[in-house]
Write a protein that holds these residues in place. Structure first.
Motif, PDB file in Angstrom:
ATOM      1  N   GLN A 221      53.975  25.673 -61.867  1.00 37.66           N
ATOM      2  CA  GLN A 221      52.625  25.141 -61.673  1.00 37.66           C
ATOM      3  C   GLN A 221      52.153  25.209 -60.226  1.00 37.66           C
ATOM      4  N   HIS A 222      52.919  25.868 -59.351  1.00 35.16           N
ATOM      5  CA  HIS A 222      52.545  25.975 -57.943  1.00 35.16           C
ATOM      6  C   HIS A 222      52.552  27.439 -57.511  1.00 35.16           C
TER       7      HIS A 222
ATOM      8  N   MET B 149      55.254  14.899 -57.611  1.00 37.78           N
ATOM      9  CA  MET B 149      54.455  15.829 -58.410  1.00 37.78           C
ATOM     10  C   MET B 149      55.125  16.085 -59.759  1.00 37.78           C
TER      11      MET B 149
ATOM     12  N   MET C 286      49.017  20.555 -52.786  1.00 33.45           N
ATOM     13  CA  MET C 286      48.055  20.293 -53.863  1.00 33.45           C
ATOM     14  C   MET C 286      47.185  21.519 -54.117  1.00 33.45           C
TER      15      MET C 286
ATOM     16  N   CYS D 176      57.951  21.979 -62.463  1.00 34.67           N
ATOM     17  CA  CYS D 176      56.643  21.724 -61.848  1.00 34.67           C
ATOM     18  C   CYS D 176      56.425  22.660 -60.667  1.00 34.67           C
TER      19      CYS D 176
ATOM     20  N   PHE E 100      48.991  23.715 -56.240  1.00 36.83           N
ATOM     21  CA  PHE E 100      49.093  23.236 -57.614  1.00 36.83           C
ATOM     22  C   PHE E 100      47.961  23.852 -58.432  1.00 36.83           C
ATOM     23  N   GLN E 101      48.296  24.401 -59.573  1.00 38.56           N
ATOM     24  CA  GLN E 101      47.320  25.161 -60.350  1.00 38.56           C
ATOM     25  C   GLN E 101      47.186  24.613 -61.773  1.00 38.56           C
TER      26      GLN E 101
END
Length: 269
Positions: free
Chosen positions: A11-12, A193, A69, A7, A72-73
């Motif tokens: 995803q960041h 997350m 956040m 994650c 976060f993509q």
């Protein structure tokens, strides 16, 4: 926890992750530093500094969450519910303020541990309220064991943060306490997350009143500026205390010298 690592890594935006950790560490040290001033203050100022320490901690938790956040993509449209976003900030301040109050109270047995755990609870409430504010064209499915792990990590590290931070009024123990509090906030956030899986659903629309990421970034920047200002205030208080301690030491040396002079005069007479 491979899912948590995946994650964070995939995803960041890792630059914003680093910024979130930096703001978190700054806010944690500021809160710990101000908390030491609470113990040295009179009744009215004690309440004021306690409130300021609660604001620093709550702002730090909130800013860490929303900077991360913004990092976060997700590959689907998203936004932030205004009311729940504000509620998450107020909850962070209120619960951490409660925890700090318990932590410095001499009347509560094991108050530092209980107060720290309460701060850990505030981290969890802030995070999941903040996630409820996150509007997305899809559904969030939670991994329950990881949710439990995130709450446990925040609670355990939070419980340890105040006993460490308040162990002694030295830079070493303040820094260690701030480090433990930073670990409490960051370990909770990124584990939580990792517990969230987004299932895209084009039938779900983002509300027209939802804050876009650009507006959210402006709000986070403002909160971060306040944290920096509070850090400067804390450092200014440290400098003032050092000056007072130096003046008191010089006055004591003068008094001791005067007494010794009187003794010598009396002996020569």
């Amino acid at each position: 926890m491979l899912k948590v690592y995946t994650c964070i890594a995939t995803q960041h935006d890792l630059r914003l992750v680093a910024l979130a950790a930096l703001i978190c560490a700054l806010a944690s040290f500021t809160a710990v530093n101000l908390l030491h001033h609470v113990g040295r203050s009179e009744r009215e100022m004690r309440r004021i500094w306690l409130a300021v320490a609660a604001v620093a901690t709550g702002f730090g938790i909130w800013a860490t969450h929303f900077i991360a956040m913004l990092a976060f993509q997700p590959a689907v449209p998203s936004g932030y519910n205004i009311a729940l976003t504000i509620l998450s900030l107020l909850a962070a301040i209120a619960l951490t303020g409660t925890g700090l109050t318990i932590g410095i109270s001499p009347r509560v047995p094991h108050g530092r541990w209980i107060g720290g755990a309460t701060v850990g609870g505030g981290i969890a409430v802030m995070h999941y309220t903040g996630m409820a504010a996150f509007e997305i064209a899809g559904r969030i499915v939670w991994d329950v064991p990881l949710v439990a792990a995130s709450i446990t990590l925040g609670g355990l590290f939070g419980a340890a943060a105040l006993p460490v931070a308040l162990h002694a009024n030295t830079v070493k123990w303040k820094a260690l306490g701030a480090l433990v509090l930073t670990v409490a906030i960051c370990s909770h956030h990124f584990t939580a997350m990792g517990a969230a899986a987004i299932m895209p659903d084009p039938r779900i629309d983002i509300s027209a009143t939802a804050l876009p990421a650009e507006w959210m970034a402006a709000g986070v920047a403002l909160v971060s500026i306040v944290i920096i200002l509070l850090a400067v205030i804390g450092l200014a208080l440290d400098v003032r205390d050092l000056r007072r301690a130096g003046e008191a030491a010089r006055m004591q040396e003068l008094a001791d010298a005067a007494v010794e002079g009187l003794i010598v005069c009396n002996e020569t007479e």
